[in-house]
Design a protein around this motif. Structure first.
Motif, PDB file in Angstrom:
ATOM      1  N   ALA A  90       0.813  -1.218   0.000  1.00 36.08           N
ATOM      2  CA  ALA A  90       0.000   0.000   0.000  1.00 36.08           C
ATOM      3  C   ALA A  90       0.849   1.273   0.000  1.00 36.08           C
ATOM      4  N   GLY A  91       2.171   1.096   0.023  1.00 37.70           N
ATOM      5  CA  GLY A  91       3.065   2.251   0.015  1.00 37.70           C
ATOM      6  C   GLY A  91       3.386   2.801   1.384  1.00 37.70           C
ATOM      7  N   ASN A  92       3.041   2.061   2.421  1.00 34.42           N
ATOM      8  CA  ASN A  92       3.339   2.490   3.786  1.00 34.42           C
ATOM      9  C   ASN A  92       4.709   1.971   4.222  1.00 34.42           C
ATOM     10  N   GLU A  93       5.377   2.742   5.066  1.00 31.26           N
ATOM     11  CA  GLU A  93       6.685   2.334   5.560  1.00 31.26           C
ATOM     12  C   GLU A  93       6.555   1.155   6.517  1.00 31.26           C
ATOM     13  N   THR A  94       7.476   0.212   6.392  1.00 29.04           N
ATOM     14  CA  THR A  94       7.527  -0.934   7.296  1.00 29.04           C
ATOM     15  C   THR A  94       8.674  -0.738   8.283  1.00 29.04           C
ATOM     16  N   ALA A  95       8.865  -1.718   9.137  1.00 28.25           N
ATOM     17  CA  ALA A  95       9.958  -1.656  10.117  1.00 28.25           C
ATOM     18  C   ALA A  95      11.291  -2.088   9.517  1.00 28.25           C
ATOM     19  N   THR A  96      11.292  -2.559   8.270  1.00 34.28           N
ATOM     20  CA  THR A  96      12.516  -3.028   7.630  1.00 34.28           C
ATOM     21  C   THR A  96      13.310  -1.849   7.085  1.00 34.28           C
ATOM     22  N   LYS A  97      14.476  -1.628   7.662  1.00 28.97           N
ATOM     23  CA  LYS A  97      15.335  -0.511   7.252  1.00 28.97           C
ATOM     24  C   LYS A  97      16.757  -1.002   7.022  1.00 28.97           C
ATOM     25  N   VAL A  98      17.398  -0.425   6.037  1.00 26.89           N
ATOM     26  CA  VAL A  98      18.802  -0.694   5.752  1.00 26.89           C
ATOM     27  C   VAL A  98      19.491   0.662   5.629  1.00 26.89           C
ATOM     28  N   THR A  99      20.676   0.786   6.216  1.00 26.00           N
ATOM     29  CA  THR A  99      21.373   2.078   6.157  1.00 26.00           C
ATOM     30  C   THR A  99      22.791   1.916   5.622  1.00 26.00           C
ATOM     31  N   ALA A 100      23.256   2.977   5.008  1.00 27.17           N
ATOM     32  CA  ALA A 100      24.654   3.103   4.594  1.00 27.17           C
ATOM     33  C   ALA A 100      25.174   4.403   5.173  1.00 27.17           C
TER      34      ALA A 100
END
Length: 199
Positions: free
Chosen positions: A50-60
């Motif tokens: 639906a285009g909502n942010e999830t808890a899955t994050k990746v950072t650089a």
């Protein structure tokens, strides 16, 4: 010393001073320092259907950035410049710029008309991007955008922030424009990260 000789010396001195002052007036003024940040964090937040942010994050994360505005485009922290993203997934990609521990994104947005990010993948057909933030002239900035992984593969993504460019120039129209230097300006940030895209 004759009166004629003294007069000649005075005229010569006056001409020299006048020429020096004219040169000083015509000389270009030094460019005002651009934003001096020493750390950048790029965060990829996975979106659901639906285009909502999830808890899955990746950072650089890029630390100890050189402040020479692109004269060392490889001056980034390779130890933190690698992310794994999922084929077919969409991510909200946000960029945080820091002076020590202070986030200065608001300063960039205060001068949004003078700033634009470009994202240059080393191979086509793997990534797609869409700007989500605009300046008051409805021109893109790039602190926030949507990144879609449209194919499997490995790609180096060059992230460039340009300052004082002409954002109406055709070379600034696309997020992945290789010709973006033709729009003028200079690099405030120039880093690269390796993206592994797969299932």
């Amino acid at each position: 010393m004759t009166k004629f000789y003294r007069t000649g010396l005075m005229l010569l001195a006056m001409a020299t001073i006048s020429t020096f002052q004219a040169c000083q007036k015509d000389d270009p003024q030094p460019e005002v320092n651009q934003e001096e940040f020493n750390r950048a964090v790029i965060t990829f937040t996975k979106l659901d259907a639906a285009g909502n942010e999830t808890a899955t994050k990746v950072t650089a994360e890029f630390g100890d950035l050189a402040h020479d505005h692109g004269s060392e485009p490889d001056g980034h922290d390779h130890a933190h410049a690698h992310v794994d993203l999922e084929h077919g997934a969409k991510y909200r990609m946000t960029i945080g710029l820091y002076v020590d521990e202070k986030l200065i994104n608001s300063e960039i947005m205060n001068e949004a008309e003078a700033h634009q990010f470009f994202f240059l993948p080393s191979a086509p057909g793997i990534l797609s991007y869409q700007y989500e933030d605009m300046d008051k002239n409805n021109k893109p900035v790039g602190l926030k955008g949507l990144l879609e992984v449209i194919a499997d593969g490995e790609v180096e993504l060059n992230v460039i922030l340009r300052h004082n460019l002409n954002k109406s120039h055709p070379a600034a129209a696309a997020w992945n424009s290789l010709d973006h230097p033709e729009a003028g300006g200079a690099d405030d940030l120039n880093v690269g990260l390796e993206i592994h895209a797969g299932h």
